[in-house]
Design a protein around this motif. Sequence first.
Motif, PDB file in Angstrom:
ATOM      1  N   PHE A 290      53.965  27.130  14.199  1.00 35.43           N
ATOM      2  CA  PHE A 290      53.049  27.671  15.202  1.00 35.43           C
ATOM      3  C   PHE A 290      51.709  26.936  15.183  1.00 35.43           C
ATOM      4  O   PHE A 290      50.965  26.960  16.170  1.00 35.43           O
ATOM      5  CB  PHE A 290      52.778  29.151  14.928  1.00 35.43           C
ATOM      6  CG  PHE A 290      53.953  30.077  15.177  1.00 35.43           C
ATOM      7  CD1 PHE A 290      55.249  29.600  15.294  1.00 35.43           C
ATOM      8  CD2 PHE A 290      53.754  31.447  15.292  1.00 35.43           C
ATOM      9  CE1 PHE A 290      56.323  30.445  15.505  1.00 35.43           C
ATOM     10  CE2 PHE A 290      54.821  32.308  15.515  1.00 35.43           C
ATOM     11  CZ  PHE A 290      56.109  31.810  15.610  1.00 35.43           C
ATOM     12  N   HIS A 304      49.656  36.640  21.805  1.00 37.48           N
ATOM     13  CA  HIS A 304      50.906  35.870  21.773  1.00 37.48           C
ATOM     14  C   HIS A 304      52.119  36.768  22.046  1.00 37.48           C
ATOM     15  O   HIS A 304      53.206  36.529  21.517  1.00 37.48           O
ATOM     16  CB  HIS A 304      51.072  35.153  20.431  1.00 37.48           C
ATOM     17  CG  HIS A 304      49.807  34.514  19.937  1.00 37.48           C
ATOM     18  ND1 HIS A 304      49.135  33.555  20.655  1.00 37.48           N
ATOM     19  CD2 HIS A 304      49.076  34.735  18.799  1.00 37.48           C
ATOM     20  CE1 HIS A 304      48.041  33.184  19.982  1.00 37.48           C
ATOM     21  NE2 HIS A 304      47.993  33.889  18.871  1.00 37.48           N
ATOM     22  N   LEU A 316      57.663  28.465  22.702  1.00 37.09           N
ATOM     23  CA  LEU A 316      58.911  29.202  22.557  1.00 37.09           C
ATOM     24  C   LEU A 316      59.860  28.868  23.700  1.00 37.09           C
ATOM     25  O   LEU A 316      61.045  28.578  23.484  1.00 37.09           O
ATOM     26  CB  LEU A 316      58.631  30.707  22.519  1.00 37.09           C
ATOM     27  CG  LEU A 316      59.844  31.631  22.455  1.00 37.09           C
ATOM     28  CD1 LEU A 316      60.579  31.449  21.132  1.00 37.09           C
ATOM     29  CD2 LEU A 316      59.399  33.096  22.622  1.00 37.09           C
ATOM     30  N   ILE A 321      59.678  26.417  19.187  1.00 32.80           N
ATOM     31  CA  ILE A 321      59.688  27.548  18.254  1.00 32.80           C
ATOM     32  C   ILE A 321      60.985  28.297  18.495  1.00 32.80           C
ATOM     33  O   ILE A 321      61.351  28.554  19.657  1.00 32.80           O
ATOM     34  CB  ILE A 321      58.480  28.482  18.478  1.00 32.80           C
ATOM     35  CG1 ILE A 321      57.172  27.756  18.114  1.00 32.80           C
ATOM     36  CG2 ILE A 321      58.621  29.760  17.665  1.00 32.80           C
ATOM     37  CD1 ILE A 321      55.925  28.559  18.445  1.00 32.80           C
ATOM     38  N   GLU A 323      63.787  31.362  18.585  1.00 31.34           N
ATOM     39  CA  GLU A 323      63.768  32.792  18.889  1.00 31.34           C
ATOM     40  C   GLU A 323      63.796  33.625  17.604  1.00 31.34           C
ATOM     41  O   GLU A 323      63.150  34.665  17.513  1.00 31.34           O
ATOM     42  CB  GLU A 323      64.966  33.165  19.775  1.00 31.34           C
ATOM     43  CG  GLU A 323      64.881  32.663  21.203  1.00 31.34           C
ATOM     44  CD  GLU A 323      63.934  33.512  22.050  1.00 31.34           C
ATOM     45  OE1 GLU A 323      63.430  34.536  21.546  1.00 31.34           O
ATOM     46  OE2 GLU A 323      63.708  33.123  23.214  1.00 31.34           O
ATOM     47  N   MET A 326      60.353  33.611  16.043  1.00 30.49           N
ATOM     48  CA  MET A 326      59.434  34.409  16.853  1.00 30.49           C
ATOM     49  C   MET A 326      59.711  35.890  16.653  1.00 30.49           C
ATOM     50  O   MET A 326      58.777  36.695  16.546  1.00 30.49           O
ATOM     51  CB  MET A 326      59.589  34.035  18.333  1.00 30.49           C
ATOM     52  CG  MET A 326      58.480  34.591  19.212  1.00 30.49           C
ATOM     53  SD  MET A 326      56.880  33.824  18.819  1.00 30.49           S
ATOM     54  CE  MET A 326      55.779  34.784  19.853  1.00 30.49           C
ATOM     55  N   TYR A 329      58.257  36.878  13.353  1.00 30.99           N
ATOM     56  CA  TYR A 329      56.798  36.999  13.454  1.00 30.99           C
ATOM     57  C   TYR A 329      56.407  38.326  14.091  1.00 30.99           C
ATOM     58  O   TYR A 329      55.536  39.041  13.593  1.00 30.99           O
ATOM     59  CB  TYR A 329      56.255  35.824  14.264  1.00 30.99           C
ATOM     60  CG  TYR A 329      54.829  35.982  14.732  1.00 30.99           C
ATOM     61  CD1 TYR A 329      53.773  35.947  13.834  1.00 30.99           C
ATOM     62  CD2 TYR A 329      54.546  36.181  16.086  1.00 30.99           C
ATOM     63  CE1 TYR A 329      52.457  36.091  14.267  1.00 30.99           C
ATOM     64  CE2 TYR A 329      53.245  36.318  16.522  1.00 30.99           C
ATOM     65  CZ  TYR A 329      52.198  36.281  15.614  1.00 30.99           C
ATOM     66  OH  TYR A 329      50.908  36.431  16.047  1.00 30.99           O
ATOM     67  N   ARG A 330      57.069  38.671  15.181  1.00 37.97           N
ATOM     68  CA  ARG A 330      56.753  39.925  15.864  1.00 37.97           C
ATOM     69  C   ARG A 330      57.092  41.142  15.011  1.00 37.97           C
ATOM     70  O   ARG A 330      56.365  42.139  15.012  1.00 37.97           O
ATOM     71  CB  ARG A 330      57.509  39.974  17.196  1.00 37.97           C
ATOM     72  CG  ARG A 330      56.954  39.014  18.235  1.00 37.97           C
ATOM     73  CD  ARG A 330      57.873  38.885  19.427  1.00 37.97           C
ATOM     74  NE  ARG A 330      57.245  38.097  20.497  1.00 37.97           N
ATOM     75  CZ  ARG A 330      57.903  37.610  21.544  1.00 37.97           C
ATOM     76  NH1 ARG A 330      59.221  37.815  21.651  1.00 37.97           N
ATOM     77  NH2 ARG A 330      57.260  36.916  22.464  1.00 37.97           N
TER      78      ARG A 330
END
Length: 339
Positions: A290, A304, A316, A321, A323, A326, A329-330
């Motif tokens: 990132f 983001h 993304l 990046i 999936e 990501m 991260y979320r």
Amino acid sequence: MSKRKLTRRQQWRIEKIQDERSARAAKRDQIADEHLNDTELGPEQHGLIITHFGTQVVVEAVEGENAGQHQRCHFRSNLGSLVTGDRVVWRAGNPTGVVVAVMPRDSALQRPDPHGDMKTVAANIDRIMIVVAPYPEPHANLIDRYLVAANAIEMEPVLVINKIDRIDDATREKVTYLENTYRALGYTVLMVSTKTDHGLDSLRDYLKDYTSVFVGQSGVGKSSLINALLPESNLRVGDLSERQQGTHTTTSAMLLHFPAGGHLIDSPGIREFGLWHMDEDEVLDGFIEFKPFIGHCKFRDCSHRHEPGCAILKALDAGQISETRMSSYRYILRTLNEN
């Protein structure tokens, strides 16, 4: 959200625990003072904490004719919580010595205690060895949590995929995905097996001349790896249950030495690696792919998540990046907001 009001019983319980802790600390200080007043204590010298036993620590002498020898020591509560890997000043005694000072730490590995507070379990570490195995099932999210934590304390992370002899049709795709994903991100990935000795020489070379710590779910084979690397350590190994869930086999962090140089700290198994002591920017910085896009969003306070002109969302969409990362991260951000 307003802070939850404690009941009278909860408040009493908290005060009782604090009083008990204060009493234990006072008793420990009294014992340490009694030893410090003992004229038979040796001169001050530097040492290294090898492990922790209740209110005492085991210190290894690192200088003089007694270098390499171990002794249990008392310590005063004002020194804080001493952990494996701490560099200290101590005085030898008969039968126990006393730690009189602790040197500043270069790094510290922490994990959440049952109350959610962060507890330091090892200090002065150079490398964190994240151990996974085909069983119990490895999860990218847990690996990512370790990577974020390692980044925050500027510790080099390494992914060790252990028990590769156990890879079967049910796990091959998952293990291969993890290996390829983290190699592509630039992380060192080591494939090892204590049963076939595959990769053990490479692992020994990598650990040489550094202080490293093995972390990961219980049952991934941390103790088995250490026994293979250092047979004289003779650590107890726990068997996996029928549900492929590991059982904790290590109760206190312990520092071990490699004959060719370097140290290894074996820490208690960690099922959940809490990151709620971090803020969102620290988590973001822990996702290395990132970084080229941080600071290039249209809005300075971009979350983001959905904002137009978000550089990370554009990356993304462009496949720069993944999936999976990501989503990881979320998920970590959601756990921060829940605590």
